[in-house]
Design a protein around this motif. Structure first.
Motif, mmCIF file in Angstrom:
data_model
loop_
_atom_site.group_PDB
_atom_site.id
_atom_site.type_symbol
_atom_site.label_atom_id
_atom_site.label_comp_id
_atom_site.label_asym_id
_atom_site.label_seq_id
_atom_site.Cartn_x
_atom_site.Cartn_y
_atom_site.Cartn_z
ATOM 1 N N THR A 104 -9.744 -6.849 1.851
ATOM 2 C CA THR A 104 -8.407 -7.238 2.295
ATOM 3 C C THR A 104 -7.469 -7.595 1.153
ATOM 4 O O THR A 104 -6.290 -7.841 1.371
ATOM 5 C CB THR A 104 -8.479 -8.423 3.263
ATOM 6 O OG1 THR A 104 -9.287 -9.440 2.669
ATOM 7 C CG2 THR A 104 -9.082 -7.996 4.591
ATOM 8 N N GLY A 105 -7.964 -7.612 -0.072
ATOM 9 C CA GLY A 105 -7.097 -7.811 -1.224
ATOM 10 C C GLY A 105 -7.038 -9.247 -1.702
ATOM 11 O O GLY A 105 -7.215 -10.196 -0.941
ATOM 12 N N THR A 106 -6.800 -9.398 -2.998
ATOM 13 C CA THR A 106 -6.613 -10.706 -3.636
ATOM 14 C C THR A 106 -5.335 -10.659 -4.442
ATOM 15 O O THR A 106 -5.186 -9.805 -5.316
ATOM 16 C CB THR A 106 -7.783 -11.053 -4.573
ATOM 17 O OG1 THR A 106 -8.984 -11.186 -3.816
ATOM 18 C CG2 THR A 106 -7.505 -12.351 -5.333
ATOM 19 N N GLN A 107 -4.415 -11.571 -4.132
ATOM 20 C CA GLN A 107 -3.171 -11.663 -4.909
ATOM 21 C C GLN A 107 -3.410 -12.559 -6.112
ATOM 22 O O GLN A 107 -3.628 -13.770 -5.955
ATOM 23 C CB GLN A 107 -2.057 -12.245 -4.039
ATOM 24 C CG GLN A 107 -1.251 -11.213 -3.289
ATOM 25 C CD GLN A 107 0.008 -11.791 -2.691
ATOM 26 O OE1 GLN A 107 -0.063 -12.771 -1.960
ATOM 27 N NE2 GLN A 107 1.149 -11.205 -2.977
ATOM 28 N N LEU A 108 -3.383 -11.958 -7.267
ATOM 29 C CA LEU A 108 -3.592 -12.707 -8.508
ATOM 30 C C LEU A 108 -2.262 -13.010 -9.176
ATOM 31 O O LEU A 108 -1.427 -12.128 -9.352
ATOM 32 C CB LEU A 108 -4.472 -11.907 -9.474
ATOM 33 C CG LEU A 108 -4.592 -12.458 -10.892
ATOM 34 C CD1 LEU A 108 -5.315 -13.803 -10.893
ATOM 35 C CD2 LEU A 108 -5.313 -11.469 -11.809
ATOM 36 N N LYS A 109 -2.102 -14.260 -9.563
ATOM 37 C CA LYS A 109 -0.931 -14.654 -10.345
ATOM 38 C C LYS A 109 -1.427 -15.315 -11.619
ATOM 39 O O LYS A 109 -2.201 -16.271 -11.570
ATOM 40 C CB LYS A 109 -0.040 -15.609 -9.564
ATOM 41 C CG LYS A 109 1.228 -16.004 -10.320
ATOM 42 C CD LYS A 109 2.128 -16.892 -9.473
ATOM 43 C CE LYS A 109 3.402 -17.244 -10.227
ATOM 44 N NZ LYS A 109 4.277 -18.151 -9.421
ATOM 45 N N VAL A 110 -0.996 -14.804 -12.744
ATOM 46 C CA VAL A 110 -1.357 -15.378 -14.037
ATOM 47 C C VAL A 110 -0.143 -16.102 -14.589
ATOM 48 O O VAL A 110 0.897 -15.484 -14.831
ATOM 49 C CB VAL A 110 -1.835 -14.299 -15.017
ATOM 50 C CG1 VAL A 110 -2.226 -14.934 -16.357
ATOM 51 C CG2 VAL A 110 -3.003 -13.530 -14.426
ATOM 52 N N GLU A 111 -0.296 -17.404 -14.765
ATOM 53 C CA GLU A 111 0.818 -18.230 -15.205
ATOM 54 C C GLU A 111 0.760 -18.477 -16.709
ATOM 55 O O GLU A 111 -0.317 -18.565 -17.296
ATOM 56 C CB GLU A 111 0.806 -19.565 -14.465
ATOM 57 C CG GLU A 111 1.089 -19.435 -12.977
ATOM 58 C CD GLU A 111 1.168 -20.768 -12.274
ATOM 59 O OE1 GLU A 111 0.557 -21.731 -12.788
ATOM 60 O OE2 GLU A 111 1.828 -20.845 -11.226
ATOM 61 N N LEU A 112 1.953 -18.640 -17.286
ATOM 62 C CA LEU A 112 2.043 -18.906 -18.729
ATOM 63 C C LEU A 112 1.554 -20.321 -19.049
ATOM 64 O O LEU A 112 1.631 -21.208 -18.243
ATOM 65 C CB LEU A 112 3.489 -18.733 -19.196
ATOM 66 C CG LEU A 112 4.036 -17.309 -19.120
ATOM 67 C CD1 LEU A 112 5.537 -17.301 -19.371
ATOM 68 C CD2 LEU A 112 3.325 -16.453 -20.193
#
Lengths: 112, 114
Positions: A104-112
């Protein structure tokens, strides 16, 4: 019946950290396990894939770990970068057919 | 080598109209797949075709949907008498005969049914 379960649904990682996404499958006939990366408004792009005869495959910062007995596989993104922010899908297919069954997917967010 | 091409990229239809989605596979690729992605969901397999043959249509709705991959020209996914529930992104993928497990996806057609 969902045959590939993916977790987590979303993930926030600091720049330089390791992103880990997990998938579990039920169908023991699956013998090909690719990972896809999708940016908003784009089609999925093939990242890396593994077959069950190996336990790990590495390509650059991306590594797939595969546990056949547990029917689980995971994607590790080393040294995560903001440009890695996207949705990641695991998938699986059998030798008898070509259709991919997606998680079903994974939303990845990489923060500074 | 151009990637998988899909057109149109965006398609708006009113309920009851027909939608035709086109897919040109990568050069040398003879296997074509169609998938549907509903909002906030993963991709769902619809159909797998080779030239002039439907190999697996187990994911196609029984009514209103059809697909073809003629000897010449693109693959077509046709949806007759569209309903609001057909609103989704439709992706085409292709794979080469030498490595048919690797599927390369196009940019998708986003169908909106009003």
């Amino acid at each position: 019946q969902q045959q590939v379960k993916q977790s987590p649904q979303s993930l926030i990682v600091q720049k330089g950290g390791i992103s880990i996404i997990n998938c579990a499958y039920e169908n023991t006939a699956f013998d090909y396990f690719p990972w896809y990366q999708q940016f908003p408004g784009k089609g999925p792009a093939l990242l890396i894939a593994i077959r069950p005869d190996v336990s790990e495959k590495k390509e650059g910062r991306f590594t797939i770990s595969f546990n056949k007995s547990a029917k689980q596989f995971s994607l590790h993104i080393m040294d995560s970068q903001p440009g890695d922010s996207a949705t990641y899908f695991c998938a699986a297919s059998t030798g008898g057919g070509n259709k991919l069954t997606f998680g079903t997917g994974t939303q990845l967010k990489v923060e500074l | 080598n151009a990637g998988v091409m899909q057109n149109p990229r965006h398609l708006v239809r009113r309920r009851g109209q027909e939608a035709r989605l086109r897919c040109s596979p990568m050069k040398g690729h003879s296997h074509v797949y169609w998938y549907r992605q509903l909002p906030e969901e993963g991709l769902k397999f619809m159909v797998y075709l080779q030239k002039e043959n439907i190999i697996d249509e187990s994911g196609m709705p029984k009514e209103r949907f059809s697909a073809e991959f003629p000897k010449e020209g693109p693959s077509i996914l046709r949806i007759q008498q569209v309903v609001r529930g057909d609103s989704a992104a439709y992706f085409c993928a292709s794979s080469p005969p030498s490595s048919y497990r690797e599927q390369f996806f196009g940019p998708g057609t986003r169908l909106t049914v009003l």
